[in-house]
Design an enzyme around this catalytic site. Structure first.
Site, PDB file in Angstrom:
ATOM      1  N   TYR A  71       0.835  -1.214   0.000  1.00 56.73           N
ATOM      2  CA  TYR A  71       0.000   0.000   0.000  1.00 56.73           C
ATOM      3  C   TYR A  71       0.863   1.255   0.000  1.00 56.73           C
ATOM      4  O   TYR A  71       0.526   2.255  -0.616  1.00 56.73           O
ATOM      5  CB  TYR A  71      -0.915  -0.001   1.230  1.00 56.73           C
ATOM      6  N   THR A 124      -9.778  18.102 -24.708  1.00 51.23           N
ATOM      7  CA  THR A 124     -11.079  18.035 -24.014  1.00 51.23           C
ATOM      8  C   THR A 124     -10.938  17.984 -22.488  1.00 51.23           C
ATOM      9  O   THR A 124     -11.435  18.873 -21.789  1.00 51.23           O
ATOM     10  CB  THR A 124     -11.870  16.810 -24.514  1.00 51.23           C
ATOM     11  N   ASP A 214       1.859  19.174 -21.665  1.00 56.34           N
ATOM     12  CA  ASP A 214       1.104  17.935 -21.752  1.00 56.34           C
ATOM     13  C   ASP A 214       1.963  17.042 -22.644  1.00 56.34           C
ATOM     14  O   ASP A 214       1.975  17.170 -23.859  1.00 56.34           O
ATOM     15  CB  ASP A 214      -0.268  18.189 -22.375  1.00 56.34           C
ATOM     16  N   ARG A 381     -14.006  14.316 -33.950  1.00 60.10           N
ATOM     17  CA  ARG A 381     -13.268  15.389 -33.288  1.00 60.10           C
ATOM     18  C   ARG A 381     -13.674  16.678 -33.987  1.00 60.10           C
ATOM     19  O   ARG A 381     -12.990  17.205 -34.837  1.00 60.10           O
ATOM     20  CB  ARG A 381     -11.752  15.190 -33.396  1.00 60.10           C
ATOM     21  N   PHE A 447     -19.192  14.316 -25.979  1.00 61.44           N
ATOM     22  CA  PHE A 447     -18.909  13.345 -27.050  1.00 61.44           C
ATOM     23  C   PHE A 447     -18.892  11.912 -26.540  1.00 61.44           C
ATOM     24  O   PHE A 447     -19.171  10.981 -27.280  1.00 61.44           O
ATOM     25  CB  PHE A 447     -17.570  13.675 -27.734  1.00 61.44           C
TER      26      PHE A 447
HETATM   27  N1  F0G Z   1      -3.851  15.021 -23.115  1.00 58.57           N
HETATM   28  C1  F0G Z   1      -3.929  14.584 -24.373  1.00 58.57           C
HETATM   29  C2  F0G Z   1      -3.209  15.318 -25.459  1.00 58.57           C
HETATM   30  C3  F0G Z   1      -4.693  13.442 -24.665  1.00 58.57           C
HETATM   31  O1  F0G Z   1      -4.759  13.016 -25.921  1.00 58.57           O
HETATM   32  C4  F0G Z   1      -5.358  12.778 -23.602  1.00 58.57           C
HETATM   33  C5  F0G Z   1      -6.185  11.626 -23.871  1.00 58.57           C
HETATM   34  C6  F0G Z   1      -5.238  13.285 -22.309  1.00 58.57           C
HETATM   35  C7  F0G Z   1      -4.466  14.405 -22.106  1.00 58.57           C
HETATM   36  C8  F0G Z   1      -5.936  12.657 -21.139  1.00 58.57           C
HETATM   37  O2  F0G Z   1      -5.337  11.471 -20.791  1.00 58.57           O
HETATM   38  O3  F0G Z   1      -7.066   9.714 -21.253  1.00 58.57           O
HETATM   39  O4  F0G Z   1      -5.105   9.261 -19.778  1.00 58.57           O
HETATM   40  O5  F0G Z   1      -6.925  10.743 -19.020  1.00 58.57           O
HETATM   41  N2  F0G Z   1      -6.559  11.307 -25.015  1.00 58.57           N
HETATM   42  C9  F0G Z   1      -7.349  10.153 -25.385  1.00 58.57           C
HETATM   43  C10 F0G Z   1      -7.660  10.211 -26.853  1.00 58.57           C
HETATM   44  C11 F0G Z   1      -8.563   9.948 -24.547  1.00 58.57           C
HETATM   45  O6  F0G Z   1      -8.371   9.323 -27.316  1.00 58.57           O
HETATM   46  O7  F0G Z   1      -7.173  11.101 -27.535  1.00 58.57           O
HETATM   47  P1  F0G Z   1      -6.155  10.231 -20.176  1.00 58.57           P
END
Ligand code: F0G
Length: 477
Positions: A71, A124, A214, A381, A447
């Protein structure tokens, strides 16, 4: 260009099922014409996402067996930290269950209500967390990113003038941080150049602004720098990636992409105070700071995968496969976003279905049509993903796209041929395709769970139908 085969052998296979047109019609109707709501068993080739859909290597499966499920203080956490320190160069790591868990925490830590958060196009979940923390997102990507035909080699770049203009307008103190995504998913998997990252860093240093990334698809971004930017052709991708990350104060990571795992994510940073705050929050929302909502085995698999994803041969094949599919479509005249990006081919649905208005949901419609044709699952998208603004009005994004996202190490180019043929068949009968309308819409991230139905046929078409098929009217309930 010599042929590039998969730089791996297949050790285990997962059977997939082909379906009939009738089965697919039943399935898409039951899913409310939303490909997110399809059952995976009804899908033949799944290009919904590259997220969490990778095939793990034998080394990752071995690492999984060595996971420490304590844990607190698990050895698996140490493995992840060592891997991040070595490959990404950040001293501190806080695991989270996936990328959005990391976005949630960093938004709460860095954003004071009323502050502004510039970024190179929205994602998103990222924007939702920024808004929930009281921030306002500002798109500071270069204009070329919004133009599907622009051949700019680094369409993910931050527009330095837009960034500077925002600083002048709201004041540096009111900017929580800048978030630079590498690559930019919503722009088509487009990379950011090293020169641009450096230039953003300079502006940040001048104004005392925090700079985060990111870094979800950082390995693919680094590969594009090697391919396209002067001075990087002979460097290893792993070195380029480390140099890229050296300019940032921290990153949010969705391990489900460029760490080649099925679940996982983390925050990594240089500032110990941010780590302390992250640890305070992670125990509330995710789990203990040494596991962050993951099993020990997940941390171990991620520690191995993040190194594998930086391998030059792996990336050359990976991005080559995406390009293979894109080029087949382009040769047939299908409008796609160019240059072809790192994780997906994006079809320009507005141009593909140019007889539909954006409010007739062309990308949602096209995704449903491709599934009906062949059982290939893709993702909208466009206007549906963009959602509503804080005043409740539909956002109308400039890009209205269908994403054909290629999972990592999962499909062969024979699968890509099947996909290309299906899209081309739909393209040939595009003029007969009618749009969709909402029948259910949730308040956020619509979506994922919205439901739709086909728009009614235009009056004259219905009238003709009634004459030809009079029983149609009487059979209705
Ligand atoms: N940032 C980017 C650029 C992403 O493409 C995603 C997820 C996330 C953050 C969030 O990460 O899913 O691990 O919580 N993209 C997926 C997609 C869902 O299908 O493009 P996550």
């Amino acid at each position: 260009m010599p042929a590039i085969a998969e730089p791996y052998r297949i050790k285990m296979v997962e059977p997939i099922r082909m379906t009939s047109r009738d089965e697919r019609e039943t399935a898409i109707r039951a899913a409310g014409y939303n490909t997110f709501l399809l059952r995976s068993d009804d899908v033949y080739i799944d290009l919904l996402t590259d997220s969490g859909t990778s095939a793990m290597s034998d080394r990752q499966w071995s690492a999984l067996m060595l996971g420490d499920e304590a844990y607190a203080g698990a050895r698996s956490f140490d493995h992840l930290v060592e891997s991040v320190q070595e490959s990404y160069g950040f001293p501190y790591v806080c695991p989270t269950h996936q990328g959005r868990g990391a976005e949630h925490l960093i938004s709460k830590i860095l954003i004071a209500p009323g502050q502004h958060v510039p970024g190179n196009m929205y994602f998103t979940t990222t924007r939702v967390h920024q808004e929930l923390a009281g921030g306002t997102f500002h798109d500071v990507i270069i204009d070329e990113a919004h133009d599907p035909g622009s051949q700019h080699p680094f369409k993910g770049n931050v527009d330095l003038d837009k960034f500077q203009a925002l600083i002048d307008q709201v004041g540096a103190d009111n900017i929580a941080y800048i978030n630079v995504a590498v690559t930019v998913n919503m722009a088509g998997g487009q990379p950011v150049s090293m020169a641009n990252i450096r230039a953003v860093r300079e502006i940040c240093d001048r104004h005392g602004i925090i700079m985060w990334s990111d870094a979800t698809r950082l390995a693919e971004n680094a590969w594009f720098i090697k391919e396209r930017e002067d001075g990087y052709a002979h460097r290893r991708v792993a070195e380029i990636a480390k140099e890229m990350l050296s300019h940032f104060d921290g990153i949010t990571m969705s391990g489900k992409k460029d760490c080649l795992v099925n679940i996982g994510g983390f925050l990594a940073m240089r500032d110990k105070r941010v780590l302390t705050k992250a640890r305070e929050l992670v125990v509330v929302y995710e789990g203990m700071p040494t596991y962050g909502g993951l099993a020990g085995r997940d941390l171990d698999a991620m520690a191995v995968g993040l190194r594998e994803a930086l391998d030059d041969d792996y990336l050359t094949h990976r991005i080559g496969q995406v390009r293979y599919l894109g080029e087949r479509l382009r040769e047939a005249g299908v409008p796609i976003v160019e240059p072809i990006g790192g994780h997906a081919v994006f079809i320009d649905a507005a141009a593909f279905l140019d007889h539909l208005s954006q409010d007739e949901l062309p990308a949602q419609t096209l995704a449903a049509e491709i599934f009906l044709d062949s059982g290939v699952r893709t993702m909208e998208r466009g206007i549906v993903s963009a959602g509503r603004d804080t005043a409740g009005n539909n956002r109308h994004p400039k890009l209205e796209l269908v994403r054909l996202t290629i999972p990592r190490r999962v499909y062969t180019n024979s699968h890509m041929d099947v996909v290309a043929e299906s899209v081309i068949r739909v393209f040939e009968r595009r003029k007969d395709i009618r749009g969709l309308q909402f029948v259910y819409e949730p308040p956020t991230l619509r979506f994922f769970t919205s439901r739709f139905e086909p728009l009614p046929a235009p009056i004259e078409e219905t009238a003709t139908k009634e004459v030809v098929e009079p029983e149609f009217a009487t059979a209705a309930p």
